[in-house]
Design a protein around this motif. Structure first.
Motif, short mmCIF file in Angstrom:
data_model
loop_
_atom_site.label_atom_id
_atom_site.label_comp_id
_atom_site.label_asym_id
_atom_site.label_seq_id
_atom_site.Cartn_x
_atom_site.Cartn_y
_atom_site.Cartn_z
N GLU A 26 31.87 49.92 39.34
CA GLU A 26 32.13 51.34 39.51
C GLU A 26 33.60 51.58 39.23
N THR A 27 33.81 52.25 38.14
CA THR A 27 35.13 52.76 37.82
C THR A 27 36.18 51.66 37.81
N GLY A 28 35.86 50.58 37.21
CA GLY A 28 36.86 49.56 37.00
C GLY A 28 37.10 48.65 38.18
N CYS A 29 36.38 48.83 39.23
CA CYS A 29 36.58 48.02 40.42
C CYS A 29 35.22 47.52 40.90
N PRO A 30 34.87 46.26 40.64
CA PRO A 30 33.51 45.82 40.92
C PRO A 30 33.07 46.07 42.34
N HIS A 68 25.24 41.48 42.78
CA HIS A 68 26.21 40.84 41.89
C HIS A 68 26.66 41.87 40.85
N THR A 69 27.94 41.90 40.55
CA THR A 69 28.45 42.79 39.51
C THR A 69 29.48 42.04 38.66
N THR A 70 29.48 42.34 37.39
CA THR A 70 30.48 41.81 36.46
C THR A 70 31.01 42.97 35.62
N THR A 71 32.32 43.05 35.49
CA THR A 71 32.95 44.11 34.72
C THR A 71 33.86 43.50 33.67
N ALA A 72 33.72 43.95 32.42
CA ALA A 72 34.61 43.54 31.34
C ALA A 72 35.21 44.80 30.72
#
Length: 278
Positions: A26-30, A68-72
């Motif tokens: 969410e918005t750059g912050c996992p 679990h979340t992953t952000t690239a």
């Protein structure tokens, strides 16, 4: 003069995107902890950065598998704006999903800039579409204020969240308050968060404490979170430089949520990520 006493100028010149979850995810912050985006984009030259984060959420008082979340993301920063392309992957409620987002931070005038966001997903665990806009300005030395909104479209609901912030820089510290006002069919919900950040040797080195309360004390709630009775959350997040343009981003948080008058549960979260200058 302290680091942030020189700080406001150095901080703006560095044009760092400080976030967290807000959030997470969410918005750059996992793990969304109510992340603050500062400062305005006024970099001296073009700079490219890449970032990769992993977030984990565990539940107590409920039979739910961990999330679990992953952000690239990749960002481009120049004297006129910061542009960010982001890909979020999540596993929640036994389902996997992907969301794509774009952020822009155009400079409007000296001391004034904007935040613009758009996102899309075909997965039910994300909003189908989201848009956001906010204007930031510095009404007096050492202060910052903003006003804006977020709009989220889900499969079975929609929400428009009105928000803003009031911030104060003192020495090596930054303090801010942010409300979240969400009109709904059964009334208007009001939530809020308070943030305190300590800067260390540079704008790239900091730790942030954030607390929040209300039905949805975040700018990017999930669909089921819009109907909660109440929530209390506390989180700690920050960034630690490693040298050579590398930095570690980290967060940890606790949240107690009341889903109804008779059903409560707890969340414990953490995230860890790496960002690099390209």
């Amino acid at each position: 003069m302290s680091f942030v006493g020189r700080g406001r100028v150095a901080l703006l010149a560095a044009s760092i995107l400080l976030c967290g979850p807000a959030g997470a995810q969410e918005t750059g912050c996992p793990v969304d902890l109510g992340c603050v985006r500062t400062p305005e984009p006024v970099a001296a030259a073009v700079e490219w950065r890449a970032r990769l984060d992993y977030g984990h959420v565990r539940f107590g008082g409920a039979d739910l598998d961990p999330w679990h979340t992953t952000t690239a993301e990749v960002s481009r920063k120049d004297p006129g704006a910061t542009l960010i392309a982001r890909l979020n992957w999540a596993q929640r409620f036994g389902q996997n999903g992907v969301q794509v987002e774009m952020d822009a931070y155009p400079r409007i005038a000296r001391g004034t800039y904007a935040y613009l966001n758009a996102g899309y997903s075909e997965a039910s665990i994300f909003p189908i579409a989201r848009i956001g806009a906010e204007i930031y300005t510095s009404p007096a030395s050492g202060t910052e204020a903003s006003i804006g909104m977020r709009h989220l479209e889900f499969q079975n609901a929609r929400a428009t969240i009105f928000t803003g912030s009031a911030g104060l820089y003192r020495g090596n510290y930054y303090f801010s308050a942010r409300p979240f006002i969400t009109p709904q069919d059964d009334g208007t919900s009001v939530s809020g968060s308070l943030l305190a950040r300590r800067y260390f040797s540079s704008p790239e080195s900091y730790a942030t404490l954030v607390v929040g309360a209300g039905t949805a004390p975040t700018e990017s709630p999930l669909e089921f979170e819009l109907g909660r009775a109440n929530t209390y959350r506390v989180g700690l997040y920050g960034k630690t430089p490693l040298g050579g343009g590398l930095g570690v981003r980290w967060s940890t948080g606790y949240e107690h949520e009341s889903l109804s008058d008779v059903q409560d549960r707890d969340r414990v979260s953490f995230s860890l990520g790496l960002d690099a200058r390209l």
